[in-house]
Scaffold this motif. Structure first.
Motif, PDB file in Angstrom:
ATOM      1  N   SER A  88       0.824  -1.203   0.000  1.00  0.00           N
ATOM      2  CA  SER A  88       0.000   0.000   0.000  1.00  0.00           C
ATOM      3  C   SER A  88       0.856   1.251   0.000  1.00  0.00           C
ATOM      4  O   SER A  88       1.977   1.270   0.482  1.00  0.00           O
ATOM      5  CB  SER A  88      -0.925   0.002   1.217  1.00  0.00           C
ATOM      6  OG  SER A  88      -0.169  -0.053   2.410  1.00  0.00           O
ATOM      7  N   GLY A  89       0.314   2.320  -0.586  1.00  0.00           N
ATOM      8  CA  GLY A  89       1.010   3.598  -0.641  1.00  0.00           C
ATOM      9  C   GLY A  89       0.009   4.724  -0.629  1.00  0.00           C
ATOM     10  O   GLY A  89      -1.204   4.495  -0.523  1.00  0.00           O
ATOM     11  N   GLU A  90       0.493   5.946  -0.766  1.00  0.00           N
ATOM     12  CA  GLU A  90      -0.381   7.107  -0.656  1.00  0.00           C
ATOM     13  C   GLU A  90      -1.466   7.133  -1.724  1.00  0.00           C
ATOM     14  O   GLU A  90      -2.551   7.649  -1.498  1.00  0.00           O
ATOM     15  CB  GLU A  90       0.452   8.384  -0.739  1.00  0.00           C
ATOM     16  CG  GLU A  90       1.370   8.615   0.460  1.00  0.00           C
ATOM     17  CD  GLU A  90       2.144   9.904   0.344  1.00  0.00           C
ATOM     18  OE1 GLU A  90       1.934  10.628  -0.655  1.00  0.00           O
ATOM     19  OE2 GLU A  90       2.957  10.195   1.241  1.00  0.00           O
ATOM     20  N   THR A  91      -1.174   6.597  -2.896  1.00  0.00           N
ATOM     21  CA  THR A  91      -2.160   6.662  -3.982  1.00  0.00           C
ATOM     22  C   THR A  91      -2.875   5.340  -4.225  1.00  0.00           C
ATOM     23  O   THR A  91      -3.656   5.226  -5.167  1.00  0.00           O
ATOM     24  CB  THR A  91      -1.492   7.104  -5.302  1.00  0.00           C
ATOM     25  OG1 THR A  91      -0.492   6.140  -5.660  1.00  0.00           O
ATOM     26  CG2 THR A  91      -0.842   8.463  -5.141  1.00  0.00           C
ATOM     27  N   SER A  92      -2.631   4.344  -3.418  1.00  0.00           N
ATOM     28  CA  SER A  92      -3.333   3.075  -3.592  1.00  0.00           C
ATOM     29  C   SER A  92      -4.687   3.114  -2.884  1.00  0.00           C
ATOM     30  O   SER A  92      -4.877   3.863  -1.928  1.00  0.00           O
ATOM     31  CB  SER A  92      -2.495   1.915  -3.044  1.00  0.00           C
ATOM     32  OG  SER A  92      -2.328   2.030  -1.647  1.00  0.00           O
ATOM     33  N   VAL A  93      -5.616   2.320  -3.390  1.00  0.00           N
ATOM     34  CA  VAL A  93      -6.940   2.202  -2.790  1.00  0.00           C
ATOM     35  C   VAL A  93      -7.134   0.742  -2.383  1.00  0.00           C
ATOM     36  O   VAL A  93      -7.023  -0.162  -3.214  1.00  0.00           O
ATOM     37  CB  VAL A  93      -8.048   2.630  -3.771  1.00  0.00           C
ATOM     38  CG1 VAL A  93      -9.419   2.495  -3.110  1.00  0.00           C
ATOM     39  CG2 VAL A  93      -7.818   4.054  -4.252  1.00  0.00           C
ATOM     40  N   GLU A  94      -7.429   0.518  -1.123  1.00  0.00           N
ATOM     41  CA  GLU A  94      -7.597  -0.839  -0.615  1.00  0.00           C
ATOM     42  C   GLU A  94      -8.930  -1.441  -1.067  1.00  0.00           C
ATOM     43  O   GLU A  94      -9.917  -0.736  -1.289  1.00  0.00           O
ATOM     44  CB  GLU A  94      -7.543  -0.838   0.923  1.00  0.00           C
ATOM     45  CG  GLU A  94      -6.193  -0.425   1.496  1.00  0.00           C
ATOM     46  CD  GLU A  94      -5.114  -1.463   1.236  1.00  0.00           C
ATOM     47  OE1 GLU A  94      -5.396  -2.678   1.375  1.00  0.00           O
ATOM     48  OE2 GLU A  94      -3.990  -1.066   0.879  1.00  0.00           O
ATOM     49  N   PHE A  95      -8.949  -2.761  -1.197  1.00  0.00           N
ATOM     50  CA  PHE A  95     -10.193  -3.461  -1.501  1.00  0.00           C
ATOM     51  C   PHE A  95     -11.057  -3.528  -0.246  1.00  0.00           C
ATOM     52  O   PHE A  95     -10.561  -3.752   0.850  1.00  0.00           O
ATOM     53  CB  PHE A  95      -9.923  -4.896  -1.952  1.00  0.00           C
ATOM     54  CG  PHE A  95      -9.066  -5.028  -3.177  1.00  0.00           C
ATOM     55  CD1 PHE A  95      -8.862  -3.958  -4.034  1.00  0.00           C
ATOM     56  CD2 PHE A  95      -8.466  -6.236  -3.478  1.00  0.00           C
ATOM     57  CE1 PHE A  95      -8.077  -4.084  -5.171  1.00  0.00           C
ATOM     58  CE2 PHE A  95      -7.684  -6.387  -4.613  1.00  0.00           C
ATOM     59  CZ  PHE A  95      -7.484  -5.299  -5.462  1.00  0.00           C
ATOM     60  N   ASP A  96     -12.349  -3.358  -0.431  1.00  0.00           N
ATOM     61  CA  ASP A  96     -13.297  -3.577   0.658  1.00  0.00           C
ATOM     62  C   ASP A  96     -13.784  -5.021   0.652  1.00  0.00           C
ATOM     63  O   ASP A  96     -13.936  -5.643   1.706  1.00  0.00           O
ATOM     64  CB  ASP A  96     -14.486  -2.626   0.515  1.00  0.00           C
ATOM     65  CG  ASP A  96     -15.502  -2.810   1.621  1.00  0.00           C
ATOM     66  OD1 ASP A  96     -15.201  -2.417   2.765  1.00  0.00           O
ATOM     67  OD2 ASP A  96     -16.579  -3.377   1.351  1.00  0.00           O
ATOM     68  N   SER A  97     -14.026  -5.555  -0.541  1.00  0.00           N
ATOM     69  CA  SER A  97     -14.456  -6.953  -0.662  1.00  0.00           C
ATOM     70  C   SER A  97     -14.087  -7.477  -2.049  1.00  0.00           C
ATOM     71  O   SER A  97     -13.884  -6.709  -2.994  1.00  0.00           O
ATOM     72  CB  SER A  97     -15.959  -7.095  -0.413  1.00  0.00           C
ATOM     73  OG  SER A  97     -16.701  -6.318  -1.337  1.00  0.00           O
ATOM     74  N   ILE A  98     -14.000  -8.797  -2.153  1.00  0.00           N
ATOM     75  CA  ILE A  98     -13.612  -9.469  -3.392  1.00  0.00           C
ATOM     76  C   ILE A  98     -14.664 -10.531  -3.710  1.00  0.00           C
ATOM     77  O   ILE A  98     -15.056 -11.305  -2.825  1.00  0.00           O
ATOM     78  CB  ILE A  98     -12.229 -10.129  -3.243  1.00  0.00           C
ATOM     79  CG1 ILE A  98     -11.174  -9.077  -2.888  1.00  0.00           C
ATOM     80  CG2 ILE A  98     -11.832 -10.869  -4.520  1.00  0.00           C
ATOM     81  CD1 ILE A  98      -9.831  -9.673  -2.503  1.00  0.00           C
ATOM     82  N   HIS A  99     -15.097 -10.587  -4.966  1.00  0.00           N
ATOM     83  CA  HIS A  99     -16.172 -11.501  -5.350  1.00  0.00           C
ATOM     84  C   HIS A  99     -15.816 -12.223  -6.639  1.00  0.00           C
ATOM     85  O   HIS A  99     -15.364 -11.603  -7.602  1.00  0.00           O
ATOM     86  CB  HIS A  99     -17.477 -10.725  -5.548  1.00  0.00           C
ATOM     87  CG  HIS A  99     -17.840  -9.863  -4.379  1.00  0.00           C
ATOM     88  ND1 HIS A  99     -18.664 -10.296  -3.361  1.00  0.00           N
ATOM     89  CD2 HIS A  99     -17.465  -8.586  -4.055  1.00  0.00           C
ATOM     90  CE1 HIS A  99     -18.789  -9.327  -2.468  1.00  0.00           C
ATOM     91  NE2 HIS A  99     -18.070  -8.286  -2.868  1.00  0.00           N
TER      92      HIS A  99
END
Length: 258
Positions: A88-99
């Motif tokens: 992860s970094g300043e411009t990354s967006v984490e996943f909330d869920s995976i389907h």
């Protein structure tokens, strides 16, 4: 197990990036580099496409077995690496869920190779990719001059590969492969299509799974990059079709409905 399935299992490899392509720049800002984690550690990467500010379309063999991850939308290697790829970094967006598609079968992934990632933070853009109408690609099978039907493949990953040399970077690239085969009872069936992969048109390779293949120069995702026929990413690339009615219904009702 039928002859078709045996044949595909013998030769198909999950496909992962754009070969012989061009730098995408800001042409497809809704296409991102996805890093999938297993038990908290980065395990593999794919590409994906925003259908809304939080819903990303990708391949089922990318989402299957993953427990977390993140996405970047930068279009050049320096920015991605400076921000800590693949962590992860300043411009990354984490996943909330995976389907993963309820029809997905890891033993024959190419038959229903569809996955969705929900982002924890909205990514606001002027426009997003769209899905085709049901059976929209069927008309291509009857059209004369199929080879003149082009797609725009977009993704991250290897640029060239052969037994002694691999060229890789993390730039977002695009290529314009042409339709080779669709609705063939002997190979692609009604679930996928084969697009060209050569120096003239470019194509897909390792690093690009789940990335979009837009219809022509539109914003409509005709299919997601799914498989390759050989380890050199040459000849043709396999694309899982996104005009299947049951897939469109699953995505619209489960993830895009108001």
């Amino acid at each position: 197990m039928g002859y078709l399935t045996i044949l595909i299992l013998l030769f198909i490899k999950s496909s992962f990036a754009v070969t012989d392509g061009e730098f995408d720049g800001d042409s497809h800002p809704h296409v991102g580099l996805l890093i999938f984690d297993v038990d908290g550690a980065p395990a593999w990467r794919c590409s994906g496409t925003l259908l809304s500010s939080t819903v990303m379309l990708t391949a089922g063999h990318c989402t299957s077995g993953a427990t977390g991850g993140r996405v970047w939308f930068e279009n050049n290697e320096a920015e991605i690496r400076a921000d800590g790829y693949p962590f992860s970094g300043e411009t990354s967006v984490e996943f909330d869920s995976i389907h993963t598609s309820p029809d997905y079968n890891p033993e024959a992934f190419f038959l229903n190779d569809l996955g969705i990632v929900i982002l924890s933070t909205p990514v606001i853009l002027a426009e997003y990719a769209t899905l085709p109408n049901a059976d929209a690609l069927n008309a291509l099978a009857k059209r004369r001059g199929k080879k003149n039907q082009t797609f725009t493949a977009v993704g991250y990953g290897l640029q060239k590969i052969n037994p002694v040399f691999v060229e890789a970077n993390l730039n977002r690239m695009f290529a314009t492969p042409r339709l080779i085969q669709i609705n063939s009872p002997g190979f692609t069936g009604n679930f996928s299509m084969l697009l060209s992969n050569n120096h003239s048109t470019g194509g897909t390779c390792f690093g690009d799974s789940g990335g979009p293949n837009f219809m022509g120069d539109s914003n409509v995702v005709g299919g997601v990059t799914s498989f390759g026929i050989n380890g050199n990413c040459a000849g043709t690339g396999g694309v899982y079709r996104m005009d299947r009615a049951h897939d469109i219904e699953w995505i619209n009702l489960t993830f895009l409905a108001p």
